[in-house]
Design a protein around this motif. Structure first.
Motif, short mmCIF file in Angstrom:
data_model
loop_
_atom_site.label_atom_id
_atom_site.label_comp_id
_atom_site.label_asym_id
_atom_site.label_seq_id
_atom_site.Cartn_x
_atom_site.Cartn_y
_atom_site.Cartn_z
N SER A 1 3.97 -1.81 8.99
CA SER A 1 3.33 -3.31 8.95
C SER A 1 2.24 -3.27 8.05
O SER A 1 1.95 -2.28 7.45
N GLY B 1 2.56 -5.64 5.44
CA GLY B 1 2.91 -6.08 4.07
C GLY B 1 4.50 -5.86 4.03
O GLY B 1 5.20 -5.92 5.04
N THR B 2 5.11 -5.91 2.69
CA THR B 2 6.45 -5.97 2.54
C THR B 2 6.89 -4.33 2.30
O THR B 2 6.53 -4.01 1.28
N GLN C 1 9.08 -1.84 0.18
CA GLN C 1 9.62 -1.91 -0.97
C GLN C 1 10.41 -0.59 -1.20
O GLN C 1 9.69 0.45 -0.94
N THR D 1 12.71 -5.10 -2.67
CA THR D 1 12.99 -5.27 -1.09
C THR D 1 14.30 -5.07 -0.48
O THR D 1 14.48 -4.73 0.46
N VAL E 1 4.84 0.31 1.38
CA VAL E 1 4.44 -1.11 1.93
C VAL E 1 3.58 -2.00 0.99
O VAL E 1 2.21 -1.40 0.75
N ASP F 1 -0.38 -7.16 2.19
CA ASP F 1 -0.51 -8.63 2.50
C ASP F 1 -2.07 -8.79 2.18
O ASP F 1 -2.64 -7.93 1.39
N THR G 1 -1.88 -1.80 -0.37
CA THR G 1 -0.53 -1.31 -0.51
C THR G 1 -0.59 0.32 -0.15
O THR G 1 -1.57 0.94 -0.56
#
Length: 339
Positions: free
Chosen positions: A136, A138-139, A141, A152, A171, A174, A179
């Motif tokens: 959790s 963020g995104t 990668q 992604t 991650v 956000d 990160t």
């Protein structure tokens, strides 16, 4: 009250004293905190009486987005700078009072890494990747080298030639998270067992011949890599090794004059394998039956002549495949002596 004296009587006078409410001084200090996902509240306010002594009061707090505390907000959980004021509740002796505009600074926290699971298996024709669960902030990668670009899209491999593949994960934070490097896991695909199939046992029934004879066996199927064939054993019905049979490709040859009988020929099919499959072998058993054929009759010539005192019989010429025998009636015993 006066007691009086020789010239004055005693007496008293009533004076009114008025005490008005004081106003406390309320202090609210700045606060720094990390993002939690919930509103970050101000520090607890403190107050002093007008005489400078500390006093315990109740407070209400309001939050703002500007440093003059004029634009009120109820959302003060995300990373950024907010402001707060504390207002004391009036008491019997003290008026209500407000603090100055205190700053609240909310800082980002590291994202939470997912759980990574490596993949290890044999080739199955499907694409495989690491397994990723949770995470959790963020995104997620991926990349397959320490210097490659992040994506992604989770990388996959299918063939053994691409194995092993190490996948690095992060991650990308956000607005409320920094990160986080989540390490790496490896996908390993090894060669699968050779899937070749054979038809066994196979049969070959033929008759005795003075010439060589051939039989095409049923070839292996579903093989990966080139298949070669070789005879690994050949035996007669008594279990004795023989040398009557030879093989070229899938063509099995019985030599000329191979004796009548039954034979077991074991042929080994060997598949070479390839980049995704191991080599492998399987045996094909061929049960061979060589049956008798009818013997070849000789040419018979009758004798016809006048009496000359000599013994005469039919003339017999040629014939093969056994012993020529004779008899002079359909029910008599056979003999090798020509009557």
């Amino acid at each position: 009250t006066s007691a009086g004296n020789g010239n004055y009587s005693s007496g008293s006078k009533c004076v009114t004293h008025t005490i008005t409410k004081g106003t406390p001084s309320v202090t609210l200090t700045d606060k720094s905190a990390n993002y939690t996902g919930s509103n970050i509240n101000a520090n607890e306010a403190t107050a002093k009486n007008p005489n400078g002594n500390a006093v315990t009061l109740s407070y209400t707090y309001k939050y703002y987005t500007n440093n003059t505390c004029t634009t009120e907000t109820t959302d003060h959980k995300n990373v950024g700078t907010y402001y707060a004021k504390a207002t004391s509740t009036a008491t019997d002796n003290l008026n209500s009072a407000s603090s100055g505009c205190a700053k609240i600074t909310i800082s980002a926290v590291a994202a939470t890494c997912p759980t990574l699971t490596a993949y290890t298996g044999t080739y199955d024709g499907s694409a495989h990747s690491i397994e990723v669960s949770g995470g959790s902030g963020g995104t997620i990668q991926y990349r397959t080298s320490t210097t490659g670009s992040w994506s992604t899209t989770k990388p996959t491999i299918t063939n053994v030639s691409d194995s092993p593949m190490t996948t690095y994960v992060q991650v990308a934070g956000d607005s409320n998270h920094t990160t986080k490097d989540c390490g790496s896991k490896t996908v390993t695909i090894s060669k699968a067992n050779q899937p070749m199939t054979v038809t066994t046992p196979q049969t070959w029934s033929t008759s005795f011949s003075t010439s060589s004879q051939t039989k095409t066996i049923t070839a292996a199927a579903s093989n990966q890599g080139t298949v070669t064939y070789s005879i690994s054993s050949q035996k007669n019905s008594g279990g004795t090794a023989v040398t009557n049979f030879s093989l070229s490709g899938t063509t099995l040859t019985a030599a000329a004059n191979t004796p009548v009988g039954t034979y077991t020929v074991v042929i080994t099919a060997s598949a070479a394998g390839n980049g995704n499959y191991n080599s492998g072998t399987k045996d094909i058993t061929v049960n061979v039956t060589i049956s008798k054929v009818d013997a070849t009759c000789p040419t018979l010539t009758a004798y016809s002549g006048t009496y000359d005192g000599s013994a005469h019989s039919i003339t017999v010429s040629g014939g093969s495949g056994g012993t020529v025998q004779y008899r002079t009636s359909t029910t008599g015993s056979w003999s090798t002596t020509k009557p």
